[in-house]
Write a protein that holds these residues in place. Sequence first.
Motif, PDB file in Angstrom:
ATOM      1  N   ASP A   1       1.843   6.579  -3.187  1.00 60.69           N
ATOM      2  CA  ASP A   1       2.391   7.562  -2.242  1.00 60.69           C
ATOM      3  C   ASP A   1       1.432   7.832  -1.088  1.00 60.69           C
ATOM      4  O   ASP A   1       1.682   8.698  -0.251  1.00 60.69           O
TER       5      ASP A   1
ATOM      6  N   LEU B   1       1.235   2.711   0.998  1.00 61.51           N
ATOM      7  CA  LEU B   1       2.408   2.555   1.870  1.00 61.51           C
ATOM      8  C   LEU B   1       2.033   1.898   3.201  1.00 61.51           C
ATOM      9  O   LEU B   1       2.898   1.416   3.919  1.00 61.51           O
ATOM     10  N   ARG B   2       0.756   1.913   3.554  1.00 60.35           N
ATOM     11  CA  ARG B   2       0.333   1.297   4.812  1.00 60.35           C
ATOM     12  C   ARG B   2      -0.107  -0.149   4.602  1.00 60.35           C
ATOM     13  O   ARG B   2      -0.041  -0.962   5.520  1.00 60.35           O
TER      14      ARG B   2
ATOM     15  N   THR C   1      -6.298  -0.409   9.354  1.00 61.16           N
ATOM     16  CA  THR C   1      -6.013   0.990   9.019  1.00 61.16           C
ATOM     17  C   THR C   1      -7.066   1.909   9.632  1.00 61.16           C
ATOM     18  O   THR C   1      -6.739   2.942  10.233  1.00 61.16           O
TER      19      THR C   1
ATOM     20  N   ARG D   1       3.149   0.334  12.469  1.00 65.16           N
ATOM     21  CA  ARG D   1       2.860   0.898  11.146  1.00 65.16           C
ATOM     22  C   ARG D   1       3.954   1.880  10.727  1.00 65.16           C
ATOM     23  O   ARG D   1       4.477   1.804   9.610  1.00 65.16           O
ATOM     24  N   ASP D   2       4.299   2.779  11.637  1.00 61.85           N
ATOM     25  CA  ASP D   2       5.283   3.798  11.279  1.00 61.85           C
ATOM     26  C   ASP D   2       6.635   3.178  10.937  1.00 61.85           C
ATOM     27  O   ASP D   2       7.288   3.584   9.976  1.00 61.85           O
TER      28      ASP D   2
ATOM     29  N   ILE E   1       6.303   1.771   7.466  1.00 64.63           N
ATOM     30  CA  ILE E   1       6.271   2.787   6.397  1.00 64.63           C
ATOM     31  C   ILE E   1       7.677   3.334   6.155  1.00 64.63           C
ATOM     32  O   ILE E   1       8.112   3.499   5.014  1.00 64.63           O
TER      33      ILE E   1
ATOM     34  N   ARG F   1       9.505   2.923   2.669  1.00 59.60           N
ATOM     35  CA  ARG F   1       9.925   4.108   1.906  1.00 59.60           C
ATOM     36  C   ARG F   1      11.422   4.087   1.637  1.00 59.60           C
ATOM     37  O   ARG F   1      11.889   4.479   0.568  1.00 59.60           O
TER      38      ARG F   1
ATOM     39  N   LEU G   1       4.786  10.930   7.559  1.00 55.59           N
ATOM     40  CA  LEU G   1       5.397   9.785   6.875  1.00 55.59           C
ATOM     41  C   LEU G   1       4.818   9.516   5.491  1.00 55.59           C
ATOM     42  O   LEU G   1       5.514   9.008   4.618  1.00 55.59           O
ATOM     43  N   ILE G   2       3.536   9.792   5.305  1.00 55.32           N
ATOM     44  CA  ILE G   2       2.907   9.525   4.003  1.00 55.32           C
ATOM     45  C   ILE G   2       3.081  10.759   3.118  1.00 55.32           C
ATOM     46  O   ILE G   2       2.646  11.852   3.490  1.00 55.32           O
TER      47      ILE G   2
ATOM     48  N   PRO H   1       2.779  -0.321  -2.926  1.00 53.72           N
ATOM     49  CA  PRO H   1       3.712   0.790  -2.656  1.00 53.72           C
ATOM     50  C   PRO H   1       4.605   1.098  -3.862  1.00 53.72           C
ATOM     51  O   PRO H   1       5.215   2.159  -3.915  1.00 53.72           O
TER      52      PRO H   1
END
Lengths: 323, 323
Positions: A229, A233-234, A243, A304-305, A308, A312, B155-156, B236
């Motif tokens: 979590d 996720l990245r 990162t 990245r966003d 993610i 998700r 987002l995270i 993930p």
Amino acid sequence: MTIEHTDFPEPAKVTTVACIGIGTIGAGWAAYFLAKGYRVRAWDPSPEAEPRLRRLIAAAWPALSSLGLAPGASQQNITVHTDLAEAVDGVGFVQESAPEVLDLKRSLLAEIDAVTAPDVVIASSTSGYSMTEMATQAATPERLVVGHPFNPPYLIPLVEVVGGESTSTAAVKWTSAWYEHIGKSVITMDREVPGFIANRLQEALWREALHMIDQGEATVEQLDRAITDGPGLRWPIQGPMLTFHLAGGEGGMAHMLDHFGPSLKSPWTRLDAPELTDELRAAVVEGCDDEANGRTVGELIAERDAAIIAIRKVIGELKAGPR
Amino acid sequence: MTIEHTDFPEPAKVTTVACIGIGTIGAGWAAYFLAKGYRVRAWDPSPEAEPRLRRLIAAAWPALSSLGLAPGASQQNITVHTDLAEAVDGVGFVQESAPEVLDLKRSLLAEIDAVTAPDVVIASSTSGYSMTEMATQAATPERLVVGHPFNPPYLIPLVEVVGGESTSTAAVKWTSAWYEHIGKSVITMDREVPGFIANRLQEALWREALHMIDQGEATVEQLDRAITDGPGLRWPIQGPMLTFHLAGGEGGMAHMLDHFGPSLKSPWTRLDAPELTDELRAAVVEGCDDEANGRTVGELIAERDAAIIAIRKVIGELKAGPR
């Protein structure tokens, strides 16, 4: 036997490969080669290996189909042998995936080497031994190379390629070209390092996690969730270096190192960091710039966003189950 | 001022929150709170902060919309203040995200504490300091808690919650309940550990990566690809512990530790592993069993594979760009 290393066949001309040892990793490789349209000749000393192999291939096939099969790919293009010479007869490549026992690897690689045509590369899936250690009994160690996959080999693209002291440069190059030809993400190392690259990174995290459990600082569940979590996720889209390039804001990695460099002295893990010399700083900053390849920090953040969110969403859908 | 810690309001009754400090992390929190339907009162000493904040919220909004906005959520539900008392007036929760400078954190938290209503928890986004270090100047440190997010906070899901020596148990509990109420994945630590949990794991990996660059063993690009195309695709969905639970085959983590335990002695990272005592082995095995929660290794493999395929597909689509 003399091997002319420039005589390795073109990767595109290989039609048949041998999988020596068909436990979890070897069977995973077999499934991958089959999905890529190759004929596979498998060898294993255990009579229980074949039914297990066929079950694993059948279980992996829907996944492989969903990622796309090569023309002519079939689960049926595999034969299983108990005679080693028969298994490697006529193949263009050998992938050895025997258990991680050094003596076994040594003798098996020597046996494979003795019965395989001279213009064929023999790669080992070993996750822990160097080819220098493993090739000691082989007559022609020049064509023995480490080709270290990640589990499951039919889904994870990464393969680490590295030769031993006696491996020829041509064999290492051919192996990297071959894995790239079959769609793998190849990292070619120019020297042997225990654990290669990805396992060293993974192992550092694992060892710190064990220390935290040992000290009662975190539970197994907390450690896993801290990754799934959080940073996990990245990581499918941007590795640890990029990162932190983004953690530096508009100033990127250079700002990150100048601003947070002192935190390398903090007791944030049991692993001491290297001294942040000018040379190390320059190597890290330039490496990030190369990797960004003209993309601004803002563009990398947008990538990245988007990743993610997509990750998700698909994981959320998978956890919710079939609708 | 006396705080009755059982008097914290129900998380569900909070309607307005304060974001103190609106750099990258503070602005990310503000975007998240807005998306969850809260009114936000932001404070920052810099006059440039407000336009930057509004740009960041606007940039994050499509992502937040795609994950789902709460009823009534609007980018307009935010006011920006330069007076601290005005910013915290009437809020039900305060999130402090000032720069990581200990003296600044100490004095700012004391100032926030002095002007915030007594039944309101004040959380700090600090990634590196303990609340024990930061709360030294505050009159009522009982309601000061670390609430450490991950970038980008909108987002995270992960937030790590931990109190300082003077923090009340009720304040820690309330903070965890609050973050869960707003949809975060919360890890509540029962003691202060430098770097908390996820940053220790991330930092172990980062430090080993720096060592490898320092020694010329790997490039920045190789280190990143070793994660993005390797273990990063698994993380993930399954963290480092469950990953190794699966590496043990049908025998799970117990088999993994018994079989690969000796590799903890190998020089696979610069970080020494802890001694694999019976107690540590039992804690790891039982933790994995708890987490698996009845799912067999085969079922976990199926979940992992489905997730890797889905992740690879969405990332492949993103990299291919809009069609």
